[in-house]
Design a protein around this motif. Structure first.
Motif, PDB file in Angstrom:
ATOM      1  N   THR A  62       0.850  -1.200   0.000  1.00 50.75           N
ATOM      2  CA  THR A  62       0.000   0.000   0.000  1.00 50.75           C
ATOM      3  C   THR A  62       0.886   1.251   0.000  1.00 50.75           C
ATOM      4  O   THR A  62       0.421   2.347  -0.313  1.00 50.75           O
ATOM      5  N   PHE A  63       2.169   1.060   0.358  1.00 48.32           N
ATOM      6  CA  PHE A  63       3.128   2.159   0.322  1.00 48.32           C
ATOM      7  C   PHE A  63       3.382   2.657  -1.099  1.00 48.32           C
ATOM      8  O   PHE A  63       3.942   3.740  -1.304  1.00 48.32           O
ATOM      9  N   LYS A  64       2.947   1.902  -2.098  1.00 49.27           N
ATOM     10  CA  LYS A  64       3.194   2.314  -3.482  1.00 49.27           C
ATOM     11  C   LYS A  64       2.525   3.644  -3.827  1.00 49.27           C
ATOM     12  O   LYS A  64       2.988   4.350  -4.727  1.00 49.27           O
ATOM     13  N   THR A 108      17.036  -1.068   0.538  1.00 47.94           N
ATOM     14  CA  THR A 108      16.170  -1.259  -0.617  1.00 47.94           C
ATOM     15  C   THR A 108      14.754  -0.829  -0.357  1.00 47.94           C
ATOM     16  O   THR A 108      14.363  -0.516   0.763  1.00 47.94           O
ATOM     17  N   GLY A 109      13.945  -0.858  -1.420  1.00 43.95           N
ATOM     18  CA  GLY A 109      12.535  -0.559  -1.286  1.00 43.95           C
ATOM     19  C   GLY A 109      11.837  -1.515  -0.349  1.00 43.95           C
ATOM     20  O   GLY A 109      10.892  -1.162   0.332  1.00 43.95           O
ATOM     21  N   ARG A 110      12.315  -2.759  -0.288  1.00 47.81           N
ATOM     22  CA  ARG A 110      11.675  -3.741   0.590  1.00 47.81           C
ATOM     23  C   ARG A 110      11.805  -3.302   2.045  1.00 47.81           C
ATOM     24  O   ARG A 110      10.857  -3.387   2.820  1.00 47.81           O
ATOM     25  N   SER A 111      12.991  -2.830   2.459  1.00 45.14           N
ATOM     26  CA  SER A 111      13.165  -2.422   3.843  1.00 45.14           C
ATOM     27  C   SER A 111      12.307  -1.203   4.157  1.00 45.14           C
ATOM     28  O   SER A 111      11.761  -1.083   5.244  1.00 45.14           O
ATOM     29  N   LEU A 112      12.181  -0.306   3.185  1.00 42.09           N
ATOM     30  CA  LEU A 112      11.347   0.870   3.409  1.00 42.09           C
ATOM     31  C   LEU A 112       9.900   0.480   3.642  1.00 42.09           C
ATOM     32  O   LEU A 112       9.194   1.107   4.419  1.00 42.09           O
ATOM     33  N   MET A 113       9.441  -0.562   2.966  1.00 43.77           N
ATOM     34  CA  MET A 113       8.042  -0.940   3.069  1.00 43.77           C
ATOM     35  C   MET A 113       7.749  -1.886   4.217  1.00 43.77           C
ATOM     36  O   MET A 113       6.611  -2.025   4.616  1.00 43.77           O
ATOM     37  N   VAL A 166     -18.747   1.904  -6.566  1.00 41.41           N
ATOM     38  CA  VAL A 166     -17.477   1.485  -7.150  1.00 41.41           C
ATOM     39  C   VAL A 166     -16.417   1.552  -6.063  1.00 41.41           C
ATOM     40  O   VAL A 166     -16.225   2.601  -5.435  1.00 41.41           O
ATOM     41  N   ILE A 167     -15.747   0.427  -5.817  1.00 39.06           N
ATOM     42  CA  ILE A 167     -14.661   0.377  -4.849  1.00 39.06           C
ATOM     43  C   ILE A 167     -13.351   0.589  -5.584  1.00 39.06           C
ATOM     44  O   ILE A 167     -13.065  -0.085  -6.576  1.00 39.06           O
ATOM     45  N   ARG A 168     -12.559   1.534  -5.113  1.00 38.07           N
ATOM     46  CA  ARG A 168     -11.212   1.735  -5.641  1.00 38.07           C
ATOM     47  C   ARG A 168     -10.247   1.501  -4.486  1.00 38.07           C
ATOM     48  O   ARG A 168     -10.294   2.218  -3.482  1.00 38.07           O
ATOM     49  N   ALA A 169      -9.398   0.496  -4.622  1.00 39.64           N
ATOM     50  CA  ALA A 169      -8.581   0.119  -3.473  1.00 39.64           C
ATOM     51  C   ALA A 169      -7.260  -0.500  -3.884  1.00 39.64           C
ATOM     52  O   ALA A 169      -7.122  -1.060  -4.973  1.00 39.64           O
ATOM     53  N   LYS A 170      -6.292  -0.400  -2.984  1.00 37.21           N
ATOM     54  CA  LYS A 170      -4.990  -1.051  -3.115  1.00 37.21           C
ATOM     55  C   LYS A 170      -4.923  -2.159  -2.085  1.00 37.21           C
ATOM     56  O   LYS A 170      -5.187  -1.929  -0.903  1.00 37.21           O
ATOM     57  N   SER A 171      -4.601  -3.349  -2.519  1.00 36.37           N
ATOM     58  CA  SER A 171      -4.470  -4.477  -1.605  1.00 36.37           C
ATOM     59  C   SER A 171      -3.009  -4.876  -1.489  1.00 36.37           C
ATOM     60  O   SER A 171      -2.195  -4.584  -2.371  1.00 36.37           O
ATOM     61  N   SER A 172      -2.669  -5.550  -0.392  1.00 31.59           N
ATOM     62  CA  SER A 172      -1.307  -6.052  -0.246  1.00 31.59           C
ATOM     63  C   SER A 172      -1.275  -7.119   0.832  1.00 31.59           C
ATOM     64  O   SER A 172      -2.157  -7.189   1.692  1.00 31.59           O
ATOM     65  N   TRP A 173      -0.252  -7.941   0.761  1.00 32.78           N
ATOM     66  CA  TRP A 173      -0.033  -8.998   1.749  1.00 32.78           C
ATOM     67  C   TRP A 173       1.443  -9.014   2.074  1.00 32.78           C
ATOM     68  O   TRP A 173       2.291  -8.772   1.214  1.00 32.78           O
ATOM     69  N   ALA A 174       1.737  -9.305   3.338  1.00 34.00           N
ATOM     70  CA  ALA A 174       3.128  -9.369   3.759  1.00 34.00           C
ATOM     71  C   ALA A 174       3.256 -10.322   4.933  1.00 34.00           C
ATOM     72  O   ALA A 174       2.332 -10.433   5.752  1.00 34.00           O
ATOM     73  N   LEU A 190      -6.450  -3.783   2.708  1.00 29.39           N
ATOM     74  CA  LEU A 190      -7.253  -3.275   1.597  1.00 29.39           C
ATOM     75  C   LEU A 190      -7.567  -1.837   1.959  1.00 29.39           C
ATOM     76  O   LEU A 190      -8.244  -1.573   2.972  1.00 29.39           O
ATOM     77  N   VAL A 191      -7.040  -0.903   1.180  1.00 28.41           N
ATOM     78  CA  VAL A 191      -7.117   0.520   1.514  1.00 28.41           C
ATOM     79  C   VAL A 191      -7.618   1.293   0.306  1.00 28.41           C
ATOM     80  O   VAL A 191      -7.107   1.122  -0.805  1.00 28.41           O
ATOM     81  N   GLY A 192      -8.621   2.144   0.509  1.00 28.60           N
ATOM     82  CA  GLY A 192      -9.125   2.929  -0.614  1.00 28.60           C
ATOM     83  C   GLY A 192     -10.388   3.680  -0.281  1.00 28.60           C
ATOM     84  O   GLY A 192     -10.549   4.189   0.827  1.00 28.60           O
ATOM     85  N   TRP A 193     -11.291   3.721  -1.260  1.00 29.82           N
ATOM     86  CA  TRP A 193     -12.528   4.462  -1.072  1.00 29.82           C
ATOM     87  C   TRP A 193     -13.642   3.844  -1.907  1.00 29.82           C
ATOM     88  O   TRP A 193     -13.404   3.079  -2.829  1.00 29.82           O
TER      89      TRP A 193
END
Length: 284
Positions: free
Chosen positions: A84-86, A141-146, A193-201, A216-219
């Motif tokens: 979701t950091f993207k 790296t980007g991984r550590s930032l996220m 309409v759902i607009r969202a960013k999903s992620s798993w870690a 799951l983050v959005g509106w």
């Protein structure tokens, strides 16, 4: 406003009253950080229990000063934002000139290349400027930032999304428009309409057992209003993959958001068959 300063209360009435006007309040502040108080609705927790996971969901109507959550403590706990950091990452890349447009979805190696081009100093400066989560960064790296240094609470996720939609983040209008437009949409029911960013870690529970974090983050866009949301779940990796969306839609359904039952009924075959005759008679 720091999360710890939010007013906290537990909601005892049926959750359906949320959409009946009880959430109406003063307009959002100029910075878009609109939530002055947080109300807990414990009955929403059953959506998580049904899916066999734990976590919380935060809901806020755009422009209102009250957020609604299923679990107060979980809503204020900092978690790795994972991918979701993207969204803030894209804003930073655009504002620093590392990217000119959103382009195709970045792979892990491409994300790391972009992060390296931004540089740790500029990344830290922009995270502070955006007031995103704890604005923490780590070298590398980007991984550590996220996943290592950066933490964001579900309430802070909603704050960020609200400022993005209002265009009040300290970034150009063009960059904010691009960041909004890259969020994919999905129609639910007949009027939402759902607009969202999903992620798993991957994450680890206190007892040392393997678990996974899902976001799951959005509106949600509807004809007369917009609802912001952030769902954070933790649980067995086999369950987390689909649970963030499932839990979110479960809570939405309880509020009549995207409910198929609210759709206008389709005309019957008999009505369709007689329609030309009716039109001809009206024209006489």
């Amino acid at each position: 406003m720091p999360v710890s300063m939010h007013k906290r209360a537990r909601w005892m009435a049926p959750a359906m009253i949320v959409l009946a006007g009880i959430v109406a309040g003063a307009p959002a502040g100029a910075d878009g950080r609109a939530s002055d108080d947080i109300v807990e609705i414990p009955e929403w927790r059953s959506a998580f229990q049904t899916s066999g996971v734990s976590g919380t969901i935060v809901l806020r109507r755009l422009g209102d000063r009250r957020s609604f959550v299923s679990d107060l403590d979980a809503a204020e706990r900092g978690l790795p934002p994972a991918s979701t950091f993207k969204l803030p990452h894209l804003l930073i890349a655009l504002e620093t000139g590392v990217m000119r447009d959103a382009g195709p979805t970045a792979s892990g190696s491409e994300l790391q290349r972009i992060t390296a081009a931004i540089g740790s100093e500029r990344m830290a400066e922009w995270l502070q400027r955006l007031n995103y989560g704890n604005a923490g960064t780590t070298e590398g790296t980007g991984r550590s930032l996220m996943s290592d240094g950066l933490r964001v609470t579900p309430v802070q996720q909603v704050d960020f999304v609200e400022r993005l939609l209002l265009g009040t983040l300290p970034a150009s209008g063009r960059s904010q428009t691009i960041a909004r437009d890259v969020v994919p949409g999905e129609q639910v029911g007949c009027d939402a309409v759902i607009r969202a960013k999903s992620s798993w870690a991957p994450t680890v529970h206190n007892n040392g057992g393997d678990a996974e974090l899902g976001w799951l983050v959005g509106w949600v866009e509807m004809p007369r209003e917009v609802w912001l949301f952030a769902t954070a779940i933790e649980g067995n990796p086999a369950l987390v993959g689909s649970s963030a969306r499932q839990v979110t839609l479960d809570v939405f359904s309880r509020l009549g958001i995207g409910d198929e039952a609210s759709c206008a009924p389709m005309p019957s075959a008999a009505a369709v068959a007689t329609e030309p005759t009716q039109i001809a008679e009206v024209g006489r």
